[in-house]
Each structure stands twice: as structure tokens, then as C-alpha cells.
Design a protein around this motif. Sequence first.
Motif, PDB file in Angstrom:
ATOM      1  N   HIS A 182       0.836  -1.208   0.000  1.00 32.79           N
ATOM      2  CA  HIS A 182       0.000   0.000   0.000  1.00 32.79           C
ATOM      3  C   HIS A 182       0.871   1.258   0.000  1.00 32.79           C
ATOM      4  O   HIS A 182       0.570   2.238  -0.707  1.00 32.79           O
ATOM      5  N   HIS A 220       2.314   1.757  -3.410  1.00 35.21           N
ATOM      6  CA  HIS A 220       1.269   2.260  -4.313  1.00 35.21           C
ATOM      7  C   HIS A 220       1.007   3.746  -4.060  1.00 35.21           C
ATOM      8  O   HIS A 220       0.833   4.535  -5.003  1.00 35.21           O
ATOM      9  N   GLU A 249       0.044  -1.268  -8.158  1.00 34.68           N
ATOM     10  CA  GLU A 249      -0.680  -1.788  -6.998  1.00 34.68           C
ATOM     11  C   GLU A 249      -0.541  -3.301  -6.938  1.00 34.68           C
ATOM     12  O   GLU A 249      -0.976  -4.010  -7.836  1.00 34.68           O
TER      13      GLU A 249
END
Length: 652
Positions: A631, A634, A640
Motif C-alpha cells: 500500500h 502504491h 498496486e
Amino acid sequence: MNTNAKYNTTNKSHTKSYYKDISYRKAGKFEETRYEKIHNVVFKSSDDASIIIAHEIAELIREKQDCCVLGLATGSSPIKVYEELVRLHKEEGLSFANVVTFNLDEYYPMDRSNVQSYHYFMHEHLFNHVDILPENIHIPDGNITQENLHQYCIDYELKINAFGGLDFQLLGIGRTGHIGFNEPGSHYNSVTRSITLDHLTRSDAAPAFYGIENVPKKAITMGIGTIKKAKRIVIMAWGHKKAEVVKQTIEDSITADVPASYLQEHNNATFVLDQEAAEELTRVKTPWLVGPCRWTDKVKNKAIIWLSQKVEKPVLKLTDKDYNDHGMSGLLAEGGSSYDLNIRMFNTLQHTITGWPGGKPNADDTNRPERNMPHKKRILILSPHPDDDVISMGGTFLRLIEQQHTVHVAYQTSGNIAVSDEEAIKYAEVIKNIDVSDDSGKINTIITELKKKEEGIVDSLLVRKIKGLIRRGESYGATRFLGLPDDYVHFLDLPFYETGTVKKNPYGEEDKKILFNLIKEIKPHQIYAAGDLADPHGTHKVCLDIFFEVLKELKKEEFMKDCWVWLYRGAWQEWDIHDIEMAVPLSPDEVLKKRKAIFYHQSQKDGVMFQGDDSREFWVRAEERNQQTAHRYHGLGMAEYEAIEAFKRYHF
């Protein structure tokens, strides 16, 4: 003032004089420490720092020949300090005949013969090994009756005053900010008294007591006022778990919520920190916020990632205004423009990501974290406990096997102490039902011993053996599930671990020899080792120290010229993004396979003995940590992914 200097502890006169010179300076005179209200020194390691502290104490003992009054602490933090004091006594003639000691605290109620008592601790680590007079040792009595407790605490305080107060007070700091057992809410003028322990304090002590339910709820402690009267105070803090409370104590306002913050009022107190305990200090975490800083590549990366997370923008969307508004105008002036800085950072992050942790065959490896040659590598994964491999890098482990490298895994310790008695009884009864004859009577002996075992009793060798075999069988189950042949699984059972108690022996030549021989036999191109130092005196730390010592001896071997070392972290902690040099993304299927591999360690799945204050099971911790890393990548503008396992290269 460079408080991050590397210290050569072999040159004791240099380090001692340097520490003495800086230890009495007040913080706040230098721009880089302008947020700090207690003087502090940051050392490369807790071992280096502990030796320096021991030498300051030794110098004081030599100076005050008539009577030197020391306030002493217990717990994991001062262990190395006491080891060095013992060495100074045995090898350099340091006498404790003129020393009077007062310990900070003791659990209540607590029998002094109990291995968890601070009376036992102090004799085990210091008093039994030096020439201190027994009548000069003062440790709160955990056996005092309730009706006599109040007067006992008054008398303890009067004894300290009768000796003229404390010349030197050694302290650790708890995660609640407690010093001694002065928990949040303690008054700044408090004296020696009984106190109820905070849940977090008891949780931190739980491993030593084999469960929080066995930790006493009360204690006897010197007060804040008692401690503050000491002429000199040194507070130790090791490891990342102490980083947040260290920052609160040193930089925030004085508050009863963080009792250690009262030491801001002391005119001769020094915090002695290792690098991990200092990592939240403003000048360490964000040096660009305290003044001009030297923009090395590492600092640039750290700053840009911090800025991206601070303003919640991907790296490529950062603007000149973002840099200027957050204390980074100097970097902007040096880098030319936000565009140039952003592109460089984006590429740096992108180049850490690889689906080929062993190197991608026939690919340009210029910007890849690993070499492509040789295509098929010999790889050794070192696992301190019999489950750290799958918990910490199970997805990468699987990927290395599937990409047809020759993978070995070595479990450095048996892990027997982490198997509960109930789990061992369950296995023993299964064996008994299969082999009802049990001619030797071993199984019945194990079952009887475990069912009658009292709290604090050390397991016999026979019980430890079956607990070790449980961990070994679980390890085989996990490695077979990942597709690794049994011949490539090694159980080292390093001797330092085999005490049957939480307290381990110092590692020795035999520990190093076992690991040395294995590495020399395998001649690996890659070694993965646990770099998780959450507990500086825990098994991970000792295993890493042994490995680093072995690396020094192996340097001259020809095969080591082509060997790279990658460090992973465990269930409690992940590398900061700016430290990550190889990020291995995992698909949803690989995350599920990793979870199943962890499940094979059934004895550690439910009600694990050493999970600390985190109630999540290990597989949940590992999964959420890996997903959080993905996360964060990203959020910085990378693709992702379901999850990412992260590694940092160790350049030996």
C-alpha cells in the motif's frame, strides 16, 4: 556536535574521555538539537553504548574511594553494562568494596529466590561476580508483609538519604514512559512506595513469566523525587519499540503521562540511545526540519518519501511548493527542480521491485536489485526460530524454489521454549497411544512431569527434546508444502539457546563453528538473514551477531566474493521504505500459500507464548505487514500489488 559518531570501544581511553566530555553538556545549544530538552547521545549499537556507560560507572567508583552510592536498574537494557563491569573487575582489578547499591524496584509480592525476581537478576548478572559487600546491597523486599509495607518503603528512602543520596542512577525506560516502576500518573515528588503496574508494562514482562497472567500486578519502586535527587542520571533505551516514548520524553512537554519527562528538570541527565531507539527524534527522522542538512542520496530518498507521505501525493505529483512548504527548499535548490527530484526518486523506487529475488536469467541487471549470473544460485535462508522463514519471507522462499534455485534453509535454534506444556502433553499422549508399551517409560515421564510442573520450573532435557521435535516436525511440514526436499533443511540447534529458560547464554565458539561449517559447505551466492532487532537482547539479535562474526571469518574464502547478503525483518517490524533495496511483490495466490505454510507451525498458531502485546496471530501480522508495504509503494506512485516482502542488502 556529532552525536551519531561511530565509537571504537577498543580504544577505551578515547571513548571514555569523549563520553565524559559530552555527557555534562546541556541540550539545546546546537541548532540540530533545538527540539530536545534532555541531553542525549546516539550510538551505533547498544553493546557499544553499554560499554561506555560501564566505564563511566567504573571511573566514578575509582574516584569515590570512601563510598560510591549507585542506583541500579534491572531488565534487558543494563545487562551488557553489568557484563562489562564484571569484566573490569575480573580483568582490570575494579573493586566494588567501596560501593553501596540501591535497586530501583521489585515486583510485589515476589520471593527473592524466584528466577523472575530482581534480587535474583542482580545477583545473577552482577553481585555474584564482584567483591561488593553483602551488607552494601539494597534491593526492595518483595516478601515484606502488607501491614509492614508502608513503613518498609519509608525506611528504604531513609537508608538512601543516610548515605548522602545517589551518586549515580542508572535507568531504563518502559514503553509507558515509566522509570523504575513509576507508571503514568506518578507525582514528580513521589518517594519509595508500592504501585500498581500498567497493563503494557506487564505485557512487556509476560515472556519472562510465561504469560501475562503470571506477572505480578504490583511492585515496590523508588519515586520520581528519589530518582531526581541523584547527582548523575543515565537513561538507556535500545530498539525501535522505545523510539516513540524516547521522542516524547526528550522533545515534548513535561507530563505525568510520561513520567520520564520529569528528567527534563535534572541538570545532569543523559539519554544513551542506539540508532533504532533514536529514530523518531526530529533531528534523526527529519533533519531538514531542524536546520541545514547534508543532502546525501540516503537523506534525499528519506526526505522525498517522507514528503510524499506527508502531503499524500504520489512522488511524481510533488511540486516546488510542496518542497518549500515542508523545510526542503535546500534540497530543491540543490536538485534543480521538483521534476528532476521526483523522476530520480520514482526510478529509484521502481528499481527496487523485482519478481526475481534470485536474479532474472538473460536480463539486463543494471537496474535490478540482484545479479542475473549465475542463473541458478545456491541460496541459504537463515531462520532464528523454526518459523521466521515463512513468516518473514515465505513468498520469496516460494519464489526462489519455483525459479529453480538450490535453496537451503537453516533453523538456527530449536525454538523449544516457545512450545507450551499443553501442546507437548498433546503430542506425548498421541505417541503413547501409538506405542502403548513405552518400554523405556520416557513418554510417561514426560507426561507426568508436565502435568505436575509448577510455575517457573525449567523443563528437563527430555521435555525440551520433545518440544524441539514438535518445532522440527512443523518446519518440515512447511518446507515440504513449499516444495523443498528434506535434504536441504538444516537444524543447527545452536548451543547458546539451549538453557530451557527465556534467559540465554552468551554465544560462543561452538555456535560460530556450526554456522561457519554450514556456510562453507553450501558456498551460497545469496544468504537471507533476520535483521529484526526489535529486542536487542532477543534471539534474533544473538543469531545476527553470530552470523556477522562468522562473516568476518569467511571473508577470505573465495566463494564469499560472489555472495550477497539480504536482511529481512520479522512479524513485528518492517524496513522503512527508504531502506528497502529489494521489494518482492506477491500475488493473491502467493499470499495464500504463504499463509498455509505458516499454518504448519501449529504450536505457534493459537495462544502463542511470546506474542507480546499484539494479540494478532503471526500469519495475520505477516499478511497485514506485507499488504501495508504494498500500500505504501502504491501511495508513492508504484503499481498496486497484493503484498510485498522487503529486504535490505548488507554490505560486508
